[in-house]
Design an enzyme around this catalytic site. Structure first.
Site, short mmCIF file in Angstrom:
data_model
loop_
_atom_site.label_atom_id
_atom_site.label_comp_id
_atom_site.label_asym_id
_atom_site.label_seq_id
_atom_site.Cartn_x
_atom_site.Cartn_y
_atom_site.Cartn_z
N ASP A 9 0.87 -1.18 0.00
CA ASP A 9 0.00 0.00 0.00
C ASP A 9 0.91 1.24 0.00
OD1 ASP A 9 0.90 0.26 2.60
OD2 ASP A 9 -1.08 0.21 3.54
N CYS A 66 3.16 -3.12 4.12
CA CYS A 66 2.28 -2.01 4.52
C CYS A 66 3.00 -1.28 5.65
CB CYS A 66 0.89 -2.51 4.91
SG CYS A 66 0.82 -3.62 6.33
N THR A 68 2.82 -1.74 9.00
CA THR A 68 3.29 -2.65 10.06
C THR A 68 3.48 -4.09 9.59
OG1 THR A 68 1.00 -3.13 10.61
CG2 THR A 68 2.07 -1.33 11.85
N HIS A 99 9.11 -23.78 10.19
CA HIS A 99 8.01 -24.37 10.95
C HIS A 99 6.65 -24.17 10.30
CE1 HIS A 99 10.18 -24.67 15.12
NE2 HIS A 99 10.95 -25.05 14.11
N HIS A 134 5.95 -30.67 11.58
CA HIS A 134 5.25 -29.45 11.16
C HIS A 134 4.23 -29.74 10.07
CE1 HIS A 134 8.05 -27.45 13.72
NE2 HIS A 134 9.07 -27.97 13.05
#
Ligand code: RB5
Length: 156
Positions: A9, A66, A68, A99, A134
């Site tokens: 963004d 973005c 964060t 993982h 996993h």
């Protein structure tokens, strides 16, 4: 090397440009879905463009930027089969691959300098899924996508 769909963004636009240049310099093929300016846009639109590229087989991995990394990861994880990880350091990036077999990496341009972001991308691209126990856990993640979820209280 996997073809990478790259989206951002307005908050992630400048870092996306840096990452695209770095990826191309290191021989990666990049599908840049935008945004292409710093004008305000909505991050789910670009998360969706990247996940659409994965669903169509036009890219094997996605990177989203973005402010964060959180909104992009939330949006991408709405799509079945997408395992998006918001990573803020190289250790979480490595774990996200080993993982969680994360096929989408979400980064926060407002919390990461370009060098840290590049290091995270490098580690995330170079680290393989570890498999073994996993695999069972990823199967349970996939099963959650199939389950019917119904709120019995207002969600918000
Ligand atoms: C845009 O201001 C910001 O909310 C967005 O880039 C992102 O950080 C959301 O999670």
């Amino acid at each position: 090397m996997p073809l990478i769909a790259l989206g951002a963004d307005h908050a992630g636009f400048a870092l996306k440009e840096i990452l695209r240049a770095w990826l191309e310099r290191h021989g990666h093929e990049v599908l840049d879905v935008g945004t292409h300016t710093a004008d305000s846009v909505d991050y789910p639109d670009y998360a969706s463009a990247v996940t659409d590229a994965l669903l169509a087989g036009a890219a094997e991995r996605g990177i989203l930027v973005c402010g964060t990394g959180i909104g992009m990861a939330m949006a991408a994880n709405k799509v079945p089969g997408v395992r998006a990880a918001a990573c803020a350091d190289a250790f979480t990036a490595r774990m996200a691959r080993e993982h969680n077999d994360a096929n989408v990496l979400a980064l926060g341009a407002r919390i990461l300098g370009p060098e840290t972001a590049i290091e995270i991308v490098r580690v995330w691209l170079e680290t393989a899924f570890a498999g073994v126990r996993h695999v069972r856990r990823l199967a349970k993640l996939a099963a959650l996508e199939q389950k019917e979820h119904r709120w019995h209280v207002p969600a918000h």
